[in-house]
Structures are given as structure tokens and as C-alpha cells.
Design a protein around this motif. Structure first.
Motif, PDB file in Angstrom:
ATOM      1  N   UNK A  39       0.922  -1.121   0.127  1.00  0.00           N
ATOM      2  CA  UNK A  39      -0.067   0.167   0.054  1.00  0.00           C
ATOM      3  C   UNK A  39       0.705   1.494  -0.012  1.00  0.00           C
ATOM      4  N   UNK A  40       1.914   1.215   0.704  1.00  0.00           N
ATOM      5  CA  UNK A  40       2.760   2.186   0.641  1.00  0.00           C
ATOM      6  C   UNK A  40       3.570   2.655  -0.491  1.00  0.00           C
ATOM      7  N   UNK A  41       4.162   1.279  -1.188  1.00  0.00           N
ATOM      8  CA  UNK A  41       5.183   1.677  -2.037  1.00  0.00           C
ATOM      9  C   UNK A  41       4.519   1.306  -3.771  1.00  0.00           C
ATOM     10  N   UNK A  42       3.586   0.620  -3.782  1.00  0.00           N
ATOM     11  CA  UNK A  42       2.715   0.305  -4.901  1.00  0.00           C
ATOM     12  C   UNK A  42       3.429  -0.702  -5.885  1.00  0.00           C
ATOM     13  N   UNK A  43       4.447  -1.486  -5.174  1.00  0.00           N
ATOM     14  CA  UNK A  43       5.510  -2.290  -6.163  1.00  0.00           C
ATOM     15  C   UNK A  43       5.123  -3.854  -5.766  1.00  0.00           C
ATOM     16  N   UNK A  44       4.757  -4.559  -6.967  1.00  0.00           N
ATOM     17  CA  UNK A  44       4.593  -5.962  -6.780  1.00  0.00           C
ATOM     18  C   UNK A  44       5.487  -6.733  -5.861  1.00  0.00           C
ATOM     19  N   UNK A  45       6.654  -6.239  -6.132  1.00  0.00           N
ATOM     20  CA  UNK A  45       7.655  -7.057  -5.275  1.00  0.00           C
ATOM     21  C   UNK A  45       8.027  -6.571  -3.792  1.00  0.00           C
ATOM     22  N   UNK A  46       6.867  -5.631  -3.364  1.00  0.00           N
ATOM     23  CA  UNK A  46       7.129  -5.284  -2.054  1.00  0.00           C
ATOM     24  C   UNK A  46       5.705  -5.746  -1.425  1.00  0.00           C
ATOM     25  N   UNK A  47       4.890  -6.656  -2.183  1.00  0.00           N
ATOM     26  CA  UNK A  47       3.895  -7.388  -1.438  1.00  0.00           C
ATOM     27  C   UNK A  47       4.081  -8.830  -1.602  1.00  0.00           C
ATOM     28  N   UNK A  48       3.131  -9.600  -0.733  1.00  0.00           N
ATOM     29  CA  UNK A  48       3.491 -10.899  -0.703  1.00  0.00           C
ATOM     30  C   UNK A  48       3.359 -11.658  -1.957  1.00  0.00           C
ATOM     31  N   UNK A  49       2.648 -11.559  -2.907  1.00  0.00           N
ATOM     32  CA  UNK A  49       2.713 -12.524  -3.901  1.00  0.00           C
ATOM     33  C   UNK A  49       4.014 -12.094  -4.901  1.00  0.00           C
ATOM     34  N   UNK A  50       4.405 -11.053  -4.936  1.00  0.00           N
ATOM     35  CA  UNK A  50       5.706 -10.520  -5.420  1.00  0.00           C
ATOM     36  C   UNK A  50       6.990 -11.374  -4.488  1.00  0.00           C
ATOM     37  N   UNK A  51       6.739 -11.249  -3.395  1.00  0.00           N
ATOM     38  CA  UNK A  51       8.047 -11.899  -2.427  1.00  0.00           C
ATOM     39  C   UNK A  51       7.915 -13.285  -2.552  1.00  0.00           C
ATOM     40  N   UNK A  52       6.554 -14.140  -2.779  1.00  0.00           N
ATOM     41  CA  UNK A  52       6.617 -15.254  -3.093  1.00  0.00           C
ATOM     42  C   UNK A  52       7.341 -15.803  -4.107  1.00  0.00           C
ATOM     43  N   UNK A  72      12.837  -8.462   0.202  1.00  0.00           N
ATOM     44  CA  UNK A  72      12.342  -9.234   1.646  1.00  0.00           C
ATOM     45  C   UNK A  72      12.566  -8.601   2.791  1.00  0.00           C
ATOM     46  N   UNK A  73      13.584  -7.769   2.848  1.00  0.00           N
ATOM     47  CA  UNK A  73      13.800  -7.105   4.184  1.00  0.00           C
ATOM     48  C   UNK A  73      12.654  -6.221   4.329  1.00  0.00           C
ATOM     49  N   UNK A  74      12.134  -5.749   3.526  1.00  0.00           N
ATOM     50  CA  UNK A  74      10.983  -4.604   3.489  1.00  0.00           C
ATOM     51  C   UNK A  74       9.618  -5.228   4.044  1.00  0.00           C
ATOM     52  N   UNK A  75       9.539  -6.480   4.125  1.00  0.00           N
ATOM     53  CA  UNK A  75       8.373  -7.060   4.642  1.00  0.00           C
ATOM     54  C   UNK A  75       8.271  -7.027   6.385  1.00  0.00           C
TER      55      UNK A  75
END
Length: 407
Positions: A39-52, A72-75
Motif C-alpha cells: 500500500x505504501x510503495x505500490x510495487x508488486x515485489x513489495x507485496x506478498x505475491x511478489x515476494x513469493x 524481503x527485508x521490507x516485509x
């Protein structure tokens, strides 16, 4: 999700677990809607699906990069996505596995390594952390603002009850909470004492293991867990009814001992029993709601807003219990909008990712203060300290509120 894990991990215990978790993911993206960093960054890779996807690629043999590590650290490991996921993906466990593999491949810069080592060595050791906190509190007026935010004001401590009851429960004292807010555990002991239960702190119990585990020092964390089991075991054999947790971050970890030590032939069964006995304080007090109602009606007149920690509502899947206890006591208790979202504390996250952490804190406080509370209550020392650093409103543990009214 189809997988083809690389040889270096596919036959290991972690690899088999990760493979099972990955195969449950159906790419639906429901998780992104409740992910604070997305929600803050709007980047798919900063969401669970992208990190998966990132973790899957690494486990399938693609070399990890510093960019992978950054995402991963941003999670926050808030596990909000687990509450949202229709497929039951255990994202938090997958993240622990992925982070460890990535760190082994990428390493850390000297500055990051020094910071993380400091956290792993300082926070879990009360005999070091407590004097450091006392010094910080003495110097608090002259500390830089960023450091002052990490040092709560010193409060007058309340006495631990000295009475003896037939009913006995263990209490995890914790590592940072006794120094930062010693009245939380004292208040818990005093409330339960009034209700006919004696709390016992095992002398050799210490950090629950969460700090080291989530900083990728997992073997040392497992040793922390074994030490606690050894410390508690004589009291369990003597008939202790439960192991009470006043910090939901510790509770979610101790409840996972049975899983994390399932491979340990010496400790597996003991760990399973410890996890089964572990209860958040909000799971203990409903038994006493009628007594609380009689003793406390009309004694708390403030308007209270409840902030449910992620480790309680998402990690332990406990919702509604604290509000019910407070309402039984006659408290006007509110929930803020988006109460499911993380406040940004997240263990060591506020130190390692301060920009994101404080943006999330300010967003949370805006919602909390919109309810016009006289005070904010929570159930985890990290959340309490983090929120208090951003507001002049009192922020305390909900059990402190009850104790103040009972005494």
C-alpha cells in the motif's frame, strides 16, 4: 503453483516445507490488498505475491541479489496476508526460509552486519539491555529525537504480589519488556492474584527466540527455545496450568515451538506440550469475566481505543477477546479504521527500516486518534513503545488499565 526446487535445498526439511507452501499459492493477489508495504510503495515485489515469486526463483536456483534481499527485508512479517489468503498459504514461514537462503548467498554490508549483530546480542540479554535502558532513560532529555523515540520514560514500578494460590501459571518475563515497561508483568500478576491465580517466573527462562530467528540466526534462536523449555519443564511437571504471554510477539513464537523443534528428537514432544500450554493473556481472562464485571463496573471512565497487534490478530488469529474483556469491565472501547493494518513496529523493523516504519506509525496514529480516545491500549511492548513515540496520548498495555482500576 508449480515448483522445481534446486538440488541444494529440495531434499532438505526446509525445502520440503517451502515446496508445500509454494504449491498452495494460486496467484490470486488477495494478499496485496492488505499488505502495508504494498500500500505504501505500490510495487508488486513489495507485496506478498511478489515476494513469493522472488523466493520461488531463489529456491529454484536463480542467484539472489541485493535487490531480492531488499524486497524481503521490507516485509514486516505482519502476516496480514495469511488472514486474507483463501488458500492457507503460510507466508511467514516461507519468508523465514527464503530470507535465510538469500542472506547466505548475498551476505550483508559491514554496517548492516554490525547493526544486526548488535540487535541480536543486545536485545535478548536482559543483563545487558536493562542497564543500557536505564542509562538511556536517565539521559533521555538530551538524546537525539530518533534515539529518544526508542527509550520510553521511566515509570514508578508496582509491586509483585507475594500471596500463594493453589492455581499456578507460568509467565514469560521476556527480554526487553521488563526494562522498557516492567509494570505490564506486575500488573498481570496483580490482576490474576485478585482472581485467585499465582504467576510464576521461571528464573532461567529468557528471550523467546523471536529476535534471533527473524534476524536469520535460527540455530541460536532454537537454542533460546530449548533453554526456555528446560526452564519451564519442572513447573509443568508440577502442574502449572498454562504459560501466560503478555507480549503477543513472544506468544506467537512460543506457540510455534512445537513446529520449529519438531525435528529435534530430544525436544520435539516437550516443545509440542509447551506450545499447547501457551496462552495469550486474553485467552486466560475470559474465564474470569463475571468476576471482572462485578469488581470493575464504573471504575474506568476513559474512552479507550484498542490497537490489536499483528502478532495477536494475524499471527495467533485471536480477535475480539480483549474487547470483550474490557467491555465486561464496563470500558468504552473502540476500534479504529483499518485496525487490521500494522503499526510499523514489527520487532526490529523500526530500527532496520525506519522510514517505512514511521510512515506506517503515523498512518496508524491518524486512524487511532480519529476515534478521540483518552488512551490507547495494545498487547505488545513493541507496538506500545512505537505508538507512544508519536503521540502525547497515553499508550499502555490493556492489563495495566484493568490493574489500575482494581487497585
Amino acid at each position: 503453483m508449480q515448483t522445481n526446487l534446486a538440488d541444494f535445498i529440495k531434499d532438505s526439511r526446509e525445502g520440503k516445507e517451502a515446496d508445500d507452501i509454494l504449491r498452495k499459492c494460486v496467484h490470486c493477489g488477495f494478499c496485496t490488498a492488505t499488505c502495508p508495504t504494498y500500500q505504501l510503495l505500490g510495487d508488486e515485489l513489495d507485496g506478498p505475491r511478489g515476494r513469493i515469486y522472488l523466493i520461488k526463483q531463489v529456491l529454484e536456483g536463480k542467484p539472489a541479489t541485493q535487490k531480492t534481499q531488499q524486497h524481503l527485508d521490507r516485509c514486516l512479517t505482519c502476516r496480514n496476508c495469511e488472514s486474507t489468503c483463501p488458500s492457507g498459504v503460510q507466508y511467514g514461514r516461507l519468508l523465514d526460509i527464503g530470507r535465510q537462503v538469500v542472506e547466505q548467498q548475498v551476505g550483508r554490508s559491514p554496517v548492516q552486519q554490525m547493526l544486526r549483530t548488535g540487535l541480536k546480542e543486545l536485545l535478548p540479554r536482559p543483563w545487558i539491555f536493562k542497564p543500557a535502558m536505564r542509562l538511556g532513560q536517565a539521559m533521555r532529555p538530551v538524546l537525539p529525537a530518533a534515539l529518544r523515540a526508542k527509550v520510553p520514560e521511566k515509570k514508578t514500578t508496582i509491586a509483585w504480589p507475594q500471596t500463594n494460590h493453589v492455581r499456578k501459571m507460568l509467565l514469560l518475563d521476556g527480554c526487553v519488556q521488563p526494562a522498557m515497561s516492567p509494570n505490564i508483568n506486575s500488573a498481570t500478576a496483580r490482576v490474576l492474584d485478585v482472581l485467585g491465580v499465582q504467576l510464576i517466573v521461571a528464573p532461567k527462562a529468557g528471550c523467546c527466540g523471536a529476535i534471533r530467528f527473524h534476524l536469520n540466526e535460527q540455530d541460536a534462536a532454537l537454542d533460546d527455545m530449548r533453554r526456555n523449555i528446560d526452564a519451564w519443564w519442572p513447573f509443568i511437571e508440577a502442574g502449572a496450568e498454562a504459560i501466560v504471554m503478555t507480549a503477543s510477539g513472544c506468544g506467537v513464537t512460543v506457540k510455534d515451538y512445537g513446529h520449529l523443534l519438531a525435528h529435534d528428537t530430544v525436544y520435539a514432544e516437550k516443545a509440542r506440550q509447551v506450545s499447547a500450554l501457551t496462552k495469550d493473556l486474553s485467552e486466560i481472562l475470559p474465564e474470569f469475566e463475571s468476576q471482572i464485571a462485578v469488581r470493575m463496573q464504573g471504575k474506568i471512565t476513559q474512552r479507550i481505543t484498542w490497537h490489536p497487534p499483528c502478532t495477536l490478530q494475524h499471527g495467533q488469529q485471536i480477535r475480539g477477546k480483549v474487547e470483550a474483556i474490557l467491555r465486561a469491565a464496563g470500558v468504552d472501547v473502540q476500534l479504529c479504521a483499518d485496525s487490521h493494518l500494522c503499526c510499523g513496529s514489527a520487532g526490529t523493523y523500526s530500527v532496520l527500516q525506519p522510514d517505512l516504519s514511521y510512515r506506517l506509525r503515523d498512518n496508524k496514529l491518524e486512524k487511532l486518534l480519529a476515534t478521540t480516545p483518552d488512551a490507547i491500549v495494545s498487547a505488545n511492548i513493541g507496538c506500545i513503545t512505537h505508538l507512544q513515540s508519536g503521540t502525547g496520548k497515553p499508550v499502555l498495555h490493556w492489563i495495566e488499565l484493568l490493574e489500575q482500576a482494581l487497585h
